[in-house]
Design a protein around this motif. Structure first.
Motif, PDB file in Angstrom:
ATOM      1  N   PRO A 182       0.804  -1.234   0.000  1.00 18.62           N
ATOM      2  CA  PRO A 182       0.000   0.000   0.000  1.00 18.62           C
ATOM      3  C   PRO A 182       0.829   1.273   0.000  1.00 18.62           C
ATOM      4  O   PRO A 182       0.307   2.345  -0.297  1.00 18.62           O
ATOM      5  N   ARG A 183       2.131   1.182   0.342  1.00 13.34           N
ATOM      6  CA  ARG A 183       2.987   2.379   0.374  1.00 13.34           C
ATOM      7  C   ARG A 183       4.148   2.272  -0.613  1.00 13.34           C
ATOM      8  O   ARG A 183       5.190   2.878  -0.410  1.00 13.34           O
ATOM      9  N   ALA A 184       3.938   1.524  -1.692  1.00 15.40           N
ATOM     10  CA  ALA A 184       4.994   1.419  -2.696  1.00 15.40           C
ATOM     11  C   ALA A 184       5.322   2.774  -3.296  1.00 15.40           C
ATOM     12  O   ALA A 184       6.462   3.022  -3.725  1.00 15.40           O
ATOM     13  N   VAL A 237       6.091  -6.397   4.033  1.00 14.72           N
ATOM     14  CA  VAL A 237       7.515  -6.058   3.889  1.00 14.72           C
ATOM     15  C   VAL A 237       7.644  -4.580   4.246  1.00 14.72           C
ATOM     16  O   VAL A 237       7.358  -3.701   3.436  1.00 14.72           O
ATOM     17  N   GLN A 238       8.048  -4.326   5.465  1.00 16.55           N
ATOM     18  CA  GLN A 238       8.151  -2.964   5.984  1.00 16.55           C
ATOM     19  C   GLN A 238       9.587  -2.461   5.810  1.00 16.55           C
ATOM     20  O   GLN A 238      10.545  -3.227   6.010  1.00 16.55           O
ATOM     21  N   VAL A 239       9.727  -1.198   5.470  1.00 14.82           N
ATOM     22  CA  VAL A 239      11.065  -0.646   5.241  1.00 14.82           C
ATOM     23  C   VAL A 239      11.327   0.496   6.221  1.00 14.82           C
ATOM     24  O   VAL A 239      10.775   1.579   6.078  1.00 14.82           O
ATOM     25  N   PRO A 240      12.169   0.272   7.231  1.00 14.31           N
ATOM     26  CA  PRO A 240      12.551   1.335   8.161  1.00 14.31           C
ATOM     27  C   PRO A 240      13.555   2.283   7.507  1.00 14.31           C
ATOM     28  O   PRO A 240      13.995   2.049   6.372  1.00 14.31           O
ATOM     29  N   GLY A 257       4.563   2.134  11.819  1.00 17.52           N
ATOM     30  CA  GLY A 257       4.603   3.441  11.201  1.00 17.52           C
ATOM     31  C   GLY A 257       5.546   3.565  10.021  1.00 17.52           C
ATOM     32  O   GLY A 257       5.653   4.637   9.446  1.00 17.52           O
ATOM     33  N   TYR A 258       6.242   2.477   9.659  1.00 15.70           N
ATOM     34  CA  TYR A 258       7.114   2.513   8.494  1.00 15.70           C
ATOM     35  C   TYR A 258       6.355   2.011   7.277  1.00 15.70           C
ATOM     36  O   TYR A 258       5.475   1.145   7.386  1.00 15.70           O
ATOM     37  N   PRO A 259       6.685   2.506   6.082  1.00 16.21           N
ATOM     38  CA  PRO A 259       5.908   2.134   4.894  1.00 16.21           C
ATOM     39  C   PRO A 259       6.086   0.670   4.496  1.00 16.21           C
ATOM     40  O   PRO A 259       7.186   0.121   4.573  1.00 16.21           O
ATOM     41  N   VAL A 260       4.995   0.068   4.059  1.00 19.59           N
ATOM     42  CA  VAL A 260       4.989  -1.312   3.566  1.00 19.59           C
ATOM     43  C   VAL A 260       5.094  -1.265   2.048  1.00 19.59           C
ATOM     44  O   VAL A 260       4.170  -0.838   1.356  1.00 19.59           O
ATOM     45  N   ILE A 261       6.249  -1.715   1.544  1.00 20.15           N
ATOM     46  CA  ILE A 261       6.519  -1.642   0.114  1.00 20.15           C
ATOM     47  C   ILE A 261       5.908  -2.810  -0.652  1.00 20.15           C
ATOM     48  O   ILE A 261       5.619  -2.707  -1.847  1.00 20.15           O
ATOM     49  N   ALA A 262       5.688  -3.937   0.028  1.00 17.30           N
ATOM     50  CA  ALA A 262       5.132  -5.129  -0.613  1.00 17.30           C
ATOM     51  C   ALA A 262       4.574  -6.051   0.456  1.00 17.30           C
ATOM     52  O   ALA A 262       4.806  -5.852   1.654  1.00 17.30           O
ATOM     53  N   VAL A 263       3.838  -7.059   0.014  1.00 13.76           N
ATOM     54  CA  VAL A 263       3.304  -8.083   0.918  1.00 13.76           C
ATOM     55  C   VAL A 263       3.582  -9.445   0.295  1.00 13.76           C
ATOM     56  O   VAL A 263       3.224  -9.697  -0.861  1.00 13.76           O
ATOM     57  N   VAL A 264       4.240 -10.306   1.061  1.00  7.44           N
ATOM     58  CA  VAL A 264       4.590 -11.643   0.581  1.00  7.44           C
ATOM     59  C   VAL A 264       3.332 -12.496   0.457  1.00  7.44           C
ATOM     60  O   VAL A 264       2.439 -12.454   1.317  1.00  7.44           O
ATOM     61  N   ALA A 265       3.253 -13.257  -0.605  1.00  7.18           N
ATOM     62  CA  ALA A 265       2.132 -14.178  -0.795  1.00  7.18           C
ATOM     63  C   ALA A 265       2.017 -15.115   0.405  1.00  7.18           C
ATOM     64  O   ALA A 265       3.034 -15.616   0.907  1.00  7.18           O
TER      65      ALA A 265
END
Length: 287
Positions: A182-184, A237-240, A257-265
């Motif tokens: 959602p935050r890609a 997959v959160q990216v600090p 509070g860190y953006p989630v760039i992807a979600v693993v299947a």
């Protein structure tokens, strides 16, 4: 009371079932087995319902003494299995008599081994689950030498196979499917996650698998501010700010509070849970 007595524990051993869903609104995560498929298989082998509580063993090193006859199965990371020093097969149904000892050596590949006993480990449930949540501290304590694990009443169903054919776990490059998160759009180039390779960091536990860049471009934020706290799903997959992604596993926080760039299947989360530090990983983008 009789059951299984803990003689020795390796790095970590906890009681796990398939978790306690439905408590997010109270601030409680699901927890449960990090590799759900391996726990389900172990339970099926001994005739239990798939969600019965078993033992999750990190790397191996567990020794159990039977205070009664028990039927067990060992799945997941292929730790060497012996009963009274007699080698036993992986993912097989084992009949252990009173006074005999089940021992797990150290697994050469994979990270987590599962021990299921016919009837399940019948410790007291907390919020409907017997799982240990290592983040919140909810659920039964990690195992210690001297603990007695009560075994529940055997189910009516009987084991129908002696050995399950399972693919071998390896240390080769692990390919993990993921969908854009959602935050890609918070990154200058979110496709950098899918370029090159990552390695599993030593800073990895049941909460999440932290990744180090092995090859390929760095992840760079395009939005300098931080997010308000929002919900986090299993496999996020959160990216600090360090740029080191974290794949959230069974004991992940329910908000972040860190953006989630992807979600693993979902089907690949179990594979990440079995990846040990130093193993290479590559993300493959899917719709």
């Amino acid at each position: 009371m009789s059951g299984l007595r803990v003689v020795r524990v390796g790095p970590l051993a906890t009681i796990q079932d398939l978790g306690r869903p439905g408590w997010f609104d109270s601030g409680v995560g699901t927890a449960g087995a990090a590799d759900r498929a391996s726990l389900r298989l172990a339970n099926r082998l001994v005739g239990n319902p798939e969600g019965a509580a078993g033992i999750e063993v990190l790397l191996g090193g567990l020794e159990l003494l039977a205070d009664q006859h028990v039927t067990v199965a060992v799945t997941g990371a292929p730790a060497p299995v012996t009963v009274d020093d007699r080698p036993m097969g992986a993912a097989s149904v084992l009949e252990i008599e009173e006074g005999q000892r089940l021992r797990l050596g150290i697994a050469d590949t994979g990270l987590r081994t599962y021990v299921a006993v016919r009837g399940g480990i019948e410790v007291a449930p907390v919020l409907g689950s017997r799982s240990r949540d290592t983040l919140s501290g909810i659920g039964p304590d990690p195992l210690h030498p001297g603990d007695l694990l009560p075994v529940g009443k055997p189910p009516r169903t009987l084991p129908i196979v002696d050995v399950a054919p399972v693919p071998a776990l390896g240390n080769e490059l692990l390919t993990v499917r993921a969908v854009p998160g959602p935050r890609a759009d918070w990154f200058t180039d979110a496709t950098a996650l899918f370029a090159g390779e990552w390695t599993i960091s030593p800073d990895t536990d049941r909460i999440g698998a932290r990744l180090d860049r092995r090859s390929g471009p760095a992840l760079r934020r395009s939005v300098p501010s931080e997010l308000p706290t929002e919900g986090m799903a299993l496999g996020s997959v959160q990216v600090p700010p360090s740029g080191q992604p974290v794949v959230f596993l069974a004991d992940h926080p329910i908000t972040g509070g860190y953006p989630v760039i992807a979600v693993v299947a979902d089907a690949d989360v179990d594979c990440v849970a079995q990846a040990r530090p130093g193993q290479a990983l590559r993300f493959r983008k899917v719709d």
